[in-house]
Design an enzyme around this catalytic site. Structure first.
Site, PDB file in Angstrom:
ATOM      1  NE  ARG A  61     -11.429  11.154 -40.712  1.00 14.23           N
ATOM      2  CZ  ARG A  61     -11.211  12.216 -39.331  1.00 14.23           C
ATOM      3  NH1 ARG A  61     -10.307  13.090 -39.010  1.00 14.23           N
ATOM      4  NH2 ARG A  61     -12.403  12.193 -39.584  1.00 14.23           N
ATOM      5  N   PRO A  87      -7.743  21.988 -43.240  1.00 21.07           N
ATOM      6  CG  PRO A  87      -8.339  21.465 -45.557  1.00 21.07           C
ATOM      7  CD  PRO A  87      -8.866  20.532 -44.452  1.00 21.07           C
ATOM      8  CD  GLU A  88      -9.090  25.315 -38.507  1.00 22.21           C
ATOM      9  OE1 GLU A  88      -9.454  26.527 -38.038  1.00 22.21           O
ATOM     10  OE2 GLU A  88      -9.046  25.027 -37.674  1.00 22.21           O
TER      11      GLU A  88
END
Length: 280
Positions: A112, A2-3
């Site tokens: 992750r 996510p940016e």
DNA sequence: ACGTTGACCTGTGTGC
DNA sequence: TGCACACAGGTCAACG
């Protein structure tokens, strides 16, 4: 993953759903995700707090809580926050469960396991290094062309590395940086200090445009990004270079190439983004 | 001081 | 199919 546009989409989804709600129960299934305070204190302090507002700074989500507390969440690469009814089946990669006072939960999912949670006092926010050093918000007025020029001027650093630096500009990541550089027709390995004044202006405008379009399309979902309702964004349908290696450039037809720049996979149209500025 | 590299941890896609 | 390996949107510590 996510940016800025993805985190902003999540922020808007959360604000709509959890403003005014209280955390009734807090479950931490993967303790090391809580960076401060201790897990025990985190749970004890978070329980009973009311969510007054949901904010964002760069790629950080900020839950402003009663009692001048702030819950800070960074999703890193693969974090997701789901807003679901409490009786829904648990996704296998759920690591933090925040039960609200309306029969719903916020569930933190992260394949992750890279995410970061903090619970702090409002006046301690700058104890988080990433927040303390965060550059200006590119879609706010504070991000002026004058600031952008001072950022580039004299810098012997690849423009892509500079744009990825959160202390220079908040919220840009690998996808949107590649898209911005394509839109401004600038090769990612050009030195920041050597861009012409026209190129600086083009890039400044491209940053704002690309981020606004990303938000408008509710983010880019290449694999792991989903909003709070589990929906994908649609900006991946509008990408010009990112993950288009081998496909023809929409502007000139030249195949897009991929190479490593500043340690990151980088997508370039070799025709539209020449390595050296033409001496003409 | 600054820039680049590796580590963090797991999943997925590719090529042999 | 099995396996090894490259690669993944972010950030920070540790180098040169």
């Amino acid at each position: 993953m996510p940016e800025l546009p993805e985190v902003e989409t999540i922020r808007r989804g959360l604000e709509e759903r959890v403003m005014g709600r209280m955390f009734e129960q807090v479950e931490v299934l993967l303790p090391y995700l809580i960076k401060s305070p201790s897990v025990g204190e985190f749970i004890q302090q978070l329980q009973g707090k009311k969510i007054e507002r949901v904010g964002r700074r760069g790629k950080y989500l900020l839950f402003f809580l009663s009692g001048e507390y702030v819950l800070v969440v960074h999703l890193r690469m693969t974090g997701q926050i789901n807003y679901v009814k409490s009786d829904e089946a648990l996704h296998q990669k759920t690591y933090i469960i925040l039960t609200l006072d309306n029969g719903y939960q916020l569930r933190y999912i992260d394949p992750r396991k890279f995410g970061m949670f903090f619970l702090l006092r409002l006046n301690q926010l700058n104890e988080i290094p990433g927040l303390r050093n965060m550059g200006p918000e590119p879609l706010e007025e504070e991000f002026t062309f004058g600031y952008f020029e001072s950022l580039l001027s004299g810098k012997k650093r690849k423009i892509k590395a500079l744009l990825l630096d959160q202390s220079a500009i908040a919220g840009l990541g690998n996808i949107y940086v590649d898209e911005c550089l394509f839109l401004a027709a600038i090769h990612p390995e050009r030195m920041a200090g050597e861009l012409t004044s026209i190129e600086r202006r083009m890039l400044f405008n491209a940053i704002k445009q690309v981020l606004r379009e990303g938000i408008m399309h509710r983010g880019t979902s290449s694999q792991d990004y989903f909003d709070v309702e589990g929906e994908k964004g649609t900006h991946q349908e509008h990408l010009k270079v990112y993950q288009r290696k081998g496909n023809p450039c929409y502007a000139c037809g030249t195949p897009i190439i991929r190479q490593v720049v500043a340690g990151r996979g980088t997508h370039i149209c070799p025709q539209c983004q020449p390595e050296k500025k033409d001496a003409t």
